[in-house]
Design a protein around this motif. Structure first.
Motif, PDB file in Angstrom:
ATOM      1  N   ALA A 101      92.586   9.309  45.518  1.00 12.52           N
ATOM      2  CA  ALA A 101      91.678   9.597  44.419  1.00 12.52           C
ATOM      3  C   ALA A 101      92.123  10.836  43.658  1.00 12.52           C
ATOM      4  O   ALA A 101      92.172  10.858  42.422  1.00 12.52           O
ATOM      5  CB  ALA A 101      90.254   9.780  44.946  1.00 12.52           C
ATOM      6  N   GLY A 105      94.186   9.148  40.938  1.00 11.39           N
ATOM      7  CA  GLY A 105      93.076   8.711  40.097  1.00 11.39           C
ATOM      8  C   GLY A 105      92.622   7.310  40.423  1.00 11.39           C
ATOM      9  O   GLY A 105      92.189   6.566  39.539  1.00 11.39           O
ATOM     10  N   SER A 107      90.109   4.932  42.882  1.00 14.24           N
ATOM     11  CA  SER A 107      88.915   4.968  43.713  1.00 14.24           C
ATOM     12  C   SER A 107      89.137   4.205  45.010  1.00 14.24           C
ATOM     13  O   SER A 107      90.082   3.406  45.113  1.00 14.24           O
ATOM     14  CB  SER A 107      87.726   4.352  42.962  1.00 14.24           C
ATOM     15  OG  SER A 107      87.873   2.942  42.897  1.00 14.24           O
ATOM     16  N   TYR A 113      89.941   5.752  38.086  1.00 10.12           N
ATOM     17  CA  TYR A 113      88.980   6.751  37.631  1.00 10.12           C
ATOM     18  C   TYR A 113      89.310   7.110  36.190  1.00 10.12           C
ATOM     19  O   TYR A 113      90.479   7.119  35.787  1.00 10.12           O
ATOM     20  CB  TYR A 113      89.047   8.008  38.490  1.00 10.12           C
ATOM     21  CG  TYR A 113      88.339   7.894  39.823  1.00 10.12           C
ATOM     22  CD1 TYR A 113      86.980   7.600  39.893  1.00 10.12           C
ATOM     23  CD2 TYR A 113      89.037   8.093  41.007  1.00 10.12           C
ATOM     24  CE1 TYR A 113      86.344   7.497  41.115  1.00 10.12           C
ATOM     25  CE2 TYR A 113      88.402   7.995  42.241  1.00 10.12           C
ATOM     26  CZ  TYR A 113      87.048   7.696  42.279  1.00 10.12           C
ATOM     27  OH  TYR A 113      86.424   7.598  43.489  1.00 10.12           O
ATOM     28  N   PHE A 117      88.242  13.174  35.137  1.00  7.48           N
ATOM     29  CA  PHE A 117      88.660  13.722  36.426  1.00  7.48           C
ATOM     30  C   PHE A 117      90.123  14.147  36.241  1.00  7.48           C
ATOM     31  O   PHE A 117      90.983  13.306  35.981  1.00  7.48           O
ATOM     32  CB  PHE A 117      88.528  12.624  37.478  1.00  7.48           C
ATOM     33  CG  PHE A 117      88.927  12.982  38.874  1.00  7.48           C
ATOM     34  CD1 PHE A 117      88.921  14.289  39.324  1.00  7.48           C
ATOM     35  CD2 PHE A 117      89.310  11.991  39.765  1.00  7.48           C
ATOM     36  CE1 PHE A 117      89.296  14.602  40.621  1.00  7.48           C
ATOM     37  CE2 PHE A 117      89.669  12.290  41.070  1.00  7.48           C
ATOM     38  CZ  PHE A 117      89.666  13.604  41.489  1.00  7.48           C
ATOM     39  N   ARG A 159      87.723   0.163  32.597  1.00 10.03           N
ATOM     40  CA  ARG A 159      88.565   0.972  33.473  1.00 10.03           C
ATOM     41  C   ARG A 159      89.987   0.425  33.566  1.00 10.03           C
ATOM     42  O   ARG A 159      90.933   1.180  33.781  1.00 10.03           O
ATOM     43  CB  ARG A 159      87.934   1.055  34.869  1.00 10.03           C
ATOM     44  CG  ARG A 159      86.656   1.889  34.909  1.00 10.03           C
ATOM     45  CD  ARG A 159      86.089   1.928  36.310  1.00 10.03           C
ATOM     46  NE  ARG A 159      84.834   2.663  36.365  1.00 10.03           N
ATOM     47  CZ  ARG A 159      84.741   3.971  36.612  1.00 10.03           C
ATOM     48  NH1 ARG A 159      85.833   4.674  36.833  1.00 10.03           N
ATOM     49  NH2 ARG A 159      83.567   4.573  36.643  1.00 10.03           N
TER      50      ARG A 159
END
Length: 303
Positions: A101, A105, A107, A113, A117, A159
């Motif tokens: 994560a 990046g 999940s 993500y 972030f 996403r």
């Protein structure tokens, strides 16, 4: 003709599906590793975790229940709960899921993500530092409560499209020390460019939200929508000494007796907790940034 059209469409969709796939992620391969909690705490403060993930409106910076709204040109994002709560936080995450994560990046369920972030900076972190951070987070209070969904309009809410964004703006390279520089300079470079993610706010961005590499650290519009983030290269802060940088990271006070507020004020609450030698290392690196001309600031409206 119709068959060709369908084949072309299928091929285009296949290319899109391949380009937007999450990267292949590997499990951490050192099961015998013993986390260093003291280092995890340093990384926690260097990364500014409480600035985004602490529950808004309460004084305890270690209650990481999330919920802070993060406005952007693409919609509003809401910082997630990263407390050790097993239902609403990351209490059930594995170490490998956390590392993936932070540095990729990705999940735990395999989706991208959003780059609110700052994993574009965290990708340069050392895996052992991320593992230490995970161990430290597990010692903090459990905070229950689900955070609301992001408020991001179409098409930015897809996403899958973030996969293409990552291809454009992530290189996947870990930090590499410069053998021609001192250990102190390299430590500062590591903290500033990885967990410190200073460039994420102090750099202008293009229309896709990617940092403009040629103007890295040269300031620009506040990513939260109001005001201007200063140029922290020697073009903007050339009259600051290394001691000025280190003192600012400790107190939030500038050489001209101004005080950091807003987002930077939240950052100082974290950097003030770092060991003095780490603030000094960051100061050495920041003072050495070459002068870079930033984007022009908009003219102030007449009163």
């Amino acid at each position: 003709m119709l068959r060709r059209f369908l084949l072309a469409g299928a091929a285009a969709f296949g290319v899109y599906w391949w380009l937007t796939a999450t990267p292949i992620v590997l499990a951490v391969t050192e099961p015998a590793y013993t986390p260093k909690l003291a280092n995890g705490q340093i990384i926690f403060n260097a990364g500014g975790c409480p600035s985004c993930h602490a529950v808004p409106g309460q004084p305890d910076r270690l209650r990481l229940g999330g919920g802070l709204a993060i406005p952007s040109p693409f919609g509003s994002f809401y910082a997630p709960n990263i407390s050790p709560d097993p239902a609403d936080g990351i209490g059930r995450w594995t170490e490998a899921q956390f590392v993936n994560a932070v540095t990729k990046g990705v999940s735990p369920n395999g989706t991208h993500y959003f780059p609110a972030f700052p994993y574009t900076s965290y990708q340069h972190a050392k895996v052992e530092d991320v593992r230490d951070l995970f161990a430290y987070l597990k010692t903090l209070p459990k905070v229950s409560g689900k955070v609301r969904d992001h408020d991001v309009p179409f098409p930015f809410n897809i996403r899958r499209n973030v996969g293409i964004w990552k291809l454009l703006f992530m290189d996947g390279k870990p930090f590499t020390a410069d053998a021609g520089r001192s250990a102190q300079w390299n430590r500062g470079a590591y903290l500033v460019n990885s967990f410190g993610h200073c460039a994420e706010c102090h750099s202008p961005r293009n229309f896709l939200g990617g940092i403009i590499a040629a103007q890295r650290f040269a300031g620009g519009p506040n990513p939260e929508g109001e005001g201007w983030v200063p140029n922290i290269t020697q073009k903007g802060l050339g009259d600051w000494s290394e001691k000025d940088f280190a003192y600012f990271l400790k107190t939030g006070e500038t050489p001209d007796n101004d005080t950091a507020s807003g987002l930077m004020g939240r950052v100082i609450k974290n950097t003030s907790q770092l060991p003095a030698e780490d603030r000094a290392a960051m100061a050495v690196y920041l003072k050495d940034l070459p002068p870079v001309e930033g984007p022009p600031r908009p003219a102030k409206a007449p009163k």
